[in-house]
Motif scaffolding. Structure first.
Motif, PDB file in Angstrom:
ATOM      1  N   UNK A 195      58.875  33.665  32.805  1.00 10.62           N
ATOM      2  CA  UNK A 195      59.410  33.340  31.346  1.00 10.62           C
ATOM      3  C   UNK A 195      59.548  34.759  30.632  1.00 10.62           C
ATOM      4  N   UNK A 196      60.749  34.671  29.736  1.00 10.72           N
ATOM      5  CA  UNK A 196      60.730  35.773  28.870  1.00 10.72           C
ATOM      6  C   UNK A 196      59.326  36.041  28.094  1.00 10.72           C
ATOM      7  N   UNK A 197      59.318  37.261  27.769  1.00 14.40           N
ATOM      8  CA  UNK A 197      57.882  37.727  27.280  1.00 14.40           C
ATOM      9  C   UNK A 197      58.241  38.868  26.349  1.00 14.40           C
ATOM     10  N   UNK A 198      57.171  39.064  25.423  1.00 19.83           N
ATOM     11  CA  UNK A 198      57.170  40.244  24.466  1.00 19.83           C
ATOM     12  C   UNK A 198      55.771  41.169  25.080  1.00 19.83           C
ATOM     13  N   UNK A 199      56.118  42.655  24.835  1.00 21.75           N
ATOM     14  CA  UNK A 199      54.942  43.323  25.364  1.00 21.75           C
ATOM     15  C   UNK A 199      54.595  44.559  24.371  1.00 21.75           C
ATOM     16  N   UNK A 200      53.275  44.758  24.529  1.00 20.34           N
ATOM     17  CA  UNK A 200      52.886  45.891  23.872  1.00 20.34           C
ATOM     18  C   UNK A 200      53.351  47.611  24.099  1.00 20.34           C
ATOM     19  N   UNK A 201      53.706  48.199  23.534  1.00 18.85           N
ATOM     20  CA  UNK A 201      54.395  49.598  24.134  1.00 18.85           C
ATOM     21  C   UNK A 201      53.239  50.164  25.026  1.00 18.85           C
ATOM     22  N   UNK A 202      53.865  51.030  25.664  1.00 18.01           N
ATOM     23  CA  UNK A 202      53.031  51.721  27.124  1.00 18.01           C
ATOM     24  C   UNK A 202      52.061  52.651  26.103  1.00 18.01           C
ATOM     25  N   UNK A 203      52.233  53.322  25.095  1.00 14.41           N
ATOM     26  CA  UNK A 203      51.364  54.398  24.361  1.00 14.41           C
ATOM     27  C   UNK A 203      50.044  53.484  23.940  1.00 14.41           C
ATOM     28  N   UNK A 204      50.227  52.262  23.380  1.00  6.59           N
ATOM     29  CA  UNK A 204      49.043  51.347  23.121  1.00  6.59           C
ATOM     30  C   UNK A 204      48.440  50.871  24.310  1.00  6.59           C
ATOM     31  N   UNK A 205      48.832  50.799  25.495  1.00  5.34           N
ATOM     32  CA  UNK A 205      48.525  50.273  26.792  1.00  5.34           C
ATOM     33  C   UNK A 205      47.533  51.490  27.200  1.00  5.34           C
ATOM     34  N   UNK A 206      47.972  52.534  27.037  1.00  8.45           N
ATOM     35  CA  UNK A 206      47.336  53.848  27.437  1.00  8.45           C
ATOM     36  C   UNK A 206      45.791  53.931  26.851  1.00  8.45           C
ATOM     37  N   UNK A 207      45.636  53.152  25.457  1.00 10.99           N
ATOM     38  CA  UNK A 207      44.454  53.293  24.792  1.00 10.99           C
ATOM     39  C   UNK A 207      43.151  52.521  25.730  1.00 10.99           C
ATOM     40  N   UNK A 208      43.706  51.774  26.638  1.00  7.88           N
ATOM     41  CA  UNK A 208      42.762  51.237  27.517  1.00  7.88           C
ATOM     42  C   UNK A 208      42.423  49.701  27.048  1.00  7.88           C
ATOM     43  N   UNK A 239      56.460  33.684  18.682  1.00  5.32           N
ATOM     44  CA  UNK A 239      56.700  32.516  18.002  1.00  5.32           C
ATOM     45  C   UNK A 239      57.944  32.274  17.779  1.00  5.32           C
ATOM     46  N   UNK A 240      58.950  33.124  17.511  1.00  2.00           N
ATOM     47  CA  UNK A 240      60.136  33.181  17.029  1.00  2.00           C
ATOM     48  C   UNK A 240      60.948  32.706  18.281  1.00  2.00           C
ATOM     49  N   UNK A 241      60.860  33.397  19.489  1.00  2.00           N
ATOM     50  CA  UNK A 241      61.624  33.021  20.701  1.00  2.00           C
ATOM     51  C   UNK A 241      61.073  31.971  21.453  1.00  2.00           C
TER      52      UNK A 241
END
Length: 301
Positions: A195-208, A239-241
């Motif tokens: 399914x289509x999805x939204x994601x956190x930016x890679x910078x935020x993922x790098x925080x652990x 929620x919008x999509x």
């Protein structure tokens, strides 16, 4: 005969403190309620006295040199002691201390809910929140330069100058729009992967945030529709999509006050916990206030 340095003007202490804390000579002049020319003159006198540039202009304001940071630590202690001795530390007209806190938008929301219930702390301290969308090294450097007092969500990289403690543990869960036409009560692995999805930016993922979740994340067959470093925006987008969003379940009570969503059961979701850390510089002169702040926000997550 040795040349004697000019006598030091102790009025300059407040200027250096204000510039370091606001990271701007213009903002420092507003904080101190003086003309910008007075700040420039004070910096000139400080540079002459210490034979150091002290502040370097950047696109984001001014950056203190190592000498300026050392002076800031000394001057802050002097200023605090002076206010205490003349009885202004608890006076109604004394300026409150400011703590700069780097944190994601949803944790900021949760912090405000907690802090707003403690009127005494709010009278004594102003919290200024900063975006969490920097990589781990940049966030660590900001703590070392005293640009940020407390960083919440940064991974511990073993810097001996930085102290860290765990604020909370939480499992992950999936949510979607409460009136979703696509999902009822469960999310299948196939839906998750396709399914289509939204994601956190890679910078935020790098925080652990997604520690031990790499296998699940890499199983996606398509690219995200939207990427953002803001939790609140991502929730709105999902929620919008009419799609799902992976989120720590500890955020749900706060978010339910503002968003209409429901939780989805996902049997394929690994039983991994989020560990959210609070980090600060061991040499920060606001240690007592930082400890009080962390104790306050730790209560009943």
């Amino acid at each position: 005969m040795n040349e004697r340095k000019p006598d030091f003007d102790y009025n300059l202490i407040k200027f250096l403190i204000a510039i370091v804390e606001t990271k701007s000579m213009t903002n420092a002049s507003e904080l101190l309620d003086v003309a910008p020319s007075a700040v420039s003159y004070a910096v000139k006198k400080l540079r002459t006295h210490y034979q150091d540039t002290l502040f370097v202009r950047t696109i984001n304001g001014v950056k203190p040199t190592i000498m300026a940071l050392k002076l800031y630590q000394q001057f802050k202690e002097i200023d605090t002691l002076l206010l205490k001795n003349i009885g202004l530390d608890n006076a109604a007209d004394a300026k409150s201390t400011k703590l700069f806190v780097r944190v994601d938008s949803v944790t900021e929301l949760m912090i405000v809910e907690k802090v707003s219930k403690n009127t005494d702390f709010m009278k004594r301290c102003t919290l200024e929140f900063k975006t969490a969308s920097l990589d781990t090294n940049a966030r660590n450097d900001a703590l070392r330069r005293y640009e940020v007092d407390v960083d919440i969500g940064m991974a511990n990289i073993g810097d001996s100058h930085i102290s860290s403690m765990t604020l909370l543990h939480s499992r992950y869960c999936f949510i979607c729009a409460k009136n979703s036409n696509k999902y009822e009560t469960t999310l299948s692995l196939s839906q998750y992967q396709n399914d289509n999805y939204v994601a956190y930016s890679s910078n935020y993922i790098n925080t652990g945030l997604y520690t031990d979740m790499s296998a699940l994340l890499s199983s996606k067959t398509n690219q995200p529709v939207f990427i953002s470093d803001s939790f609140l925006c991502l929730i709105t987008h999902a929620l919008e999509i009419d799609t799902y969003l992976l989120i720590p379940e500890i955020y749900l009570p706060s978010l339910q006050k503002y968003f209409a969503f429901k939780r989805l059961t996902a049997t394929f979701l690994p039983d991994h916990n989020l560990k959210l850390l609070a980090s600060w510089n061991k040499n920060n002169t606001n240690q007592a206030l930082i400890a009080e702040f962390i104790t306050l926000i730790q209560q009943k997550w």
